[in-house]
Design a protein around this motif. Structure first.
Motif, PDB file in Angstrom:
ATOM      1  N   PHE A  11      -9.891   3.997  -0.768  1.00  0.00           N
ATOM      2  CA  PHE A  11      -9.344   3.366   0.421  1.00  0.00           C
ATOM      3  C   PHE A  11      -9.235   1.875   0.138  1.00  0.00           C
ATOM      4  O   PHE A  11      -9.833   1.362  -0.825  1.00  0.00           O
ATOM      5  CB  PHE A  11     -10.193   3.660   1.659  1.00  0.00           C
ATOM      6  N   TYR A  31      -7.204   0.770   5.159  1.00  0.00           N
ATOM      7  CA  TYR A  31      -6.080   1.676   4.927  1.00  0.00           C
ATOM      8  C   TYR A  31      -6.555   2.828   4.047  1.00  0.00           C
ATOM      9  O   TYR A  31      -7.025   2.595   2.935  1.00  0.00           O
ATOM     10  CB  TYR A  31      -4.935   0.947   4.232  1.00  0.00           C
ATOM     11  N   PRO A  32      -6.442   4.085   4.515  1.00  0.00           N
ATOM     12  CA  PRO A  32      -6.110   4.441   5.887  1.00  0.00           C
ATOM     13  C   PRO A  32      -7.302   4.146   6.793  1.00  0.00           C
ATOM     14  O   PRO A  32      -8.392   3.851   6.301  1.00  0.00           O
ATOM     15  CB  PRO A  32      -5.847   5.946   5.796  1.00  0.00           C
ATOM     16  N   ALA A  42      -5.398   5.688  -0.386  1.00  0.00           N
ATOM     17  CA  ALA A  42      -4.341   4.700  -0.549  1.00  0.00           C
ATOM     18  C   ALA A  42      -4.352   4.139  -1.957  1.00  0.00           C
ATOM     19  O   ALA A  42      -5.407   4.003  -2.585  1.00  0.00           O
ATOM     20  CB  ALA A  42      -4.515   3.566   0.465  1.00  0.00           C
ATOM     21  N   LEU A  56       0.832  -1.195   0.000  1.00  0.00           N
ATOM     22  CA  LEU A  56       0.000   0.000   0.000  1.00  0.00           C
ATOM     23  C   LEU A  56       0.865   1.243   0.000  1.00  0.00           C
ATOM     24  O   LEU A  56       1.904   1.294   0.673  1.00  0.00           O
ATOM     25  CB  LEU A  56      -0.901   0.018   1.232  1.00  0.00           C
ATOM     26  N   GLU A  75       0.082   4.650   1.334  1.00  0.00           N
ATOM     27  CA  GLU A  75      -1.004   5.184   2.165  1.00  0.00           C
ATOM     28  C   GLU A  75      -0.698   6.596   2.611  1.00  0.00           C
ATOM     29  O   GLU A  75       0.423   6.909   3.017  1.00  0.00           O
ATOM     30  CB  GLU A  75      -1.193   4.289   3.388  1.00  0.00           C
TER      31      GLU A  75
END
Length: 533
Positions: free
Chosen positions: A361, A342-343, A102, A95, A97
């Motif tokens: 996300f 994430y996040p 992300a 990822l 992020e």
């Protein structure tokens, strides 16, 4: 009253433009003892810089993580390794992020243990895995007790004529079986707790030990001592009561993992004699993680193989324990349903542009069972949300897009993104502020021609360049390669004030970086484009 110009403040990760290329890697079959290195590009096609971090979703993914900045329009070549830790299909993710969203790189490979000894365990878990390991680890040469001790004291645990007691570090110089009143043989699985002679001389659970300490341990289970007996601890080991009031023996830290893996071996090969493993299995699993296999333990495993012809699978591949629910009870691994976001909070801050109102996300299945997902909602309903995957396999991840609705009020918007799943209900807080900007403030913006970005970018083979004119006028457009050669142009056209777009179909152009130039009477702007075929 001063006139006001209404503008939407949201750069929602101009992050519709933050992405990996490629977005997924299927690396085939990889040996678990060597990672495969790959290169991927991370692109920021937004018009502002972002603070990001590279975050591996599991230990299979190897990357230099940490925070870094990626400037507007820039790209970063990322070196990512993938090393399966098990001889099964492994799915994971990398990822990129930030606070506003992300980007997702999905990775998968099938792990393969080097050599052929454990090949029959490929892709198995639970009872099937136990049976495969028993078939591979069980058959061995049965030594006499004297022969086993001779090998242990003279070669297997003898270093330059010295033998070390595993519990206290007591050293004794010897070339063979020593005086039993000084140092003798510890049966990690107490010999009073099995039937027959075979386990008694199995070197995988025999260790040299100072005689007094061996006697003190006796046939006690292992555990964490919270109330030590008089005279303990000794040399890092202890004896006394655990938190349940049971008298236990606690080895020194550097032998905890070795002792645990020895007991797992005996439980596997000899079917947990007298249920000795039952009380201590949970603690031993923790010790196996806390004290991982080192070179000395791995070398001892090979030395024992040279003598009795078999190996301890939990020394060769400690991760096998993750695929066995219990060696003392039900071997089927528990199905744990768990998701990670994430996040975990989306905070888009405050901006004065609305053209880049999209982001994403990531949902990652961090459990061991397939998870079904449904009912993706925003409360209040001021977000347009992309599709939620119907299921996620263990280790699998998916990116879900979001965009703020034009009906969002011009204030701080706090929205709860939620969805239900077989792992439970999850909530992702979302925050973004829409602001009013005065005409005086807006006059500081570049007049005339403004670029609003290209979508998609990178692209293949079509992309659309968005632009805005503050007032009506003529516009000329052309695309050039980096050598300055024109590869496409459009007739000079008169446009009304407002937003417009030009589409470029690059079917005949090779992969590479191109520059689209837009020109009006008083302004010239350039959009960088990346064609990937």
């Amino acid at each position: 009253m001063r006139p006001f110009l209404l503008l939407l403040a949201l750069s929602v990760v101009a992050r519709a433009g933050l992405h990996f290329e490629p977005a997924a890697l299927d690396l085939g079959t990889l040996s678990t003892d060597s990672p495969l290195q790959s290169e991927v590009w991370l692109f920021n096609t937004a018009e502002e810089e972002f603070l990001l971090r590279l975050l591996p979703a599991s230990e299979d993914v190897l990357v230099e993580d940490g925070f870094f900045s990626l400037a507007a329009g820039e790209s970063l070549l990322v070196q990512v390794g993938f090393q399966p830790t098990q001889n099964t299909l492994r799915q994971s993710a990398l990822l990129a992020e930030g606070a506003e969203g992300a980007a997702l790189l999905s990775l998968q490979a099938t792990g393969d243990y080097p050599g052929s000894l454990w090949d029959d365990s490929q892709g198995l878990d639970g009872e099937e895995l136990v049976e495969a390991l028993q078939a591979a680890a069980g058959p061995h040469t049965e030594l006499s007790y004297t022969n086993a001790r001779t090998h242990m004291f003279s070669t297997i645990d003898n270093v330059d004529g010295w033998v070390e007691g595993v519990y206290t570090g007591f050293m004794l110089q010897t070339s063979g079986i020593p005086d039993h009143t000084v140092m003798n043989t510890e049966h990690t699985w107490p010999q009073s707790l099995f039937d027959g002679s075979t386990p008694r001389s199995d070197l995988h659970h025999l260790y040299p030990t100072a005689s007094t300490v061996n006697s003190a341990r006796g046939n006690l289970p292992f555990g964490v001592v919270v109330d030590a007996d008089n005279g303990w601890p000794q040399g890092g080991s202890s004896r006394g009561e655990d938190s349940q009031g049971v008298t236990v023996f606690e080895p020194r830290d550097e032998h905890k993992g070795d002792a645990a893996r020895s007991l797992f071996y005996v439980a596997l090969v000899y079917d947990n004699p007298y249920d000795f493993l039952d009380y201590q299995e949970a603690t031993l699993r923790e010790w196996s993680l806390q004290d991982p296999v080192d070179e000395q333990e791995a070398a001892r495993n090979s030395a024992i193989e040279n003598v009795q012809g078999n190996r301890n699978p939990f020394v060769d591949h400690p991760g096998l324990l993750e695929r066995i629910g219990s060696l003392a009870g039900n071997p089927e691994p528990p199905n744990t349903a768990s998701l990670a976001l994430y996040p975990d909070t989306l905070d888009l801050g405050e901006e004065v542009w609305h053209e880049e109102c999209a982001g994403s996300f990531v949902i990652h299945n961090s459990g061991t069972s397939v998870v079904s997902l449904w009912s993706l909602e925003a409360d209040p309903p001021l977000l347009e949300l992309g599709e939620l995957p119907s299921t996620l396999e263990p280790g699998e991840a998916a990116a879900v897009s979001f965009a703020l609705s034009e009906t969002a009020p011009f204030e701080e918007n706090e929205i709860d993104i939620s969805f239900r799943s077989t792992a439970g209900t999850y909530h992702l807080p979302f925050r973004a502020t829409l602001v009013w900007v005065s005409v005086d403030e807006a006059s500081a913006r570049p007049e005339g021609l403004q670029l609003l970005g290209a979508h998609p970018n990178p692209f293949n083979p079509r992309t659309r360049v968005l632009f805005q004119l503050e007032r009506a006028g003529l516009l000329q457009a052309a695309v050039y390669d980096l050598a300055g050669r024109m590869v496409e142009d459009w007739p000079v056209t008169r446009y009304a004030a407002g937003r417009h777009s030009l589409e470029w179909h690059a079917g005949g152009a090779p992969s590479g970086v191109y520059l689209m130039h837009l020109r009006t009477e008083d302004r010239h702007v350039t959009q960088r484009l990346l064609l990937l075929k």
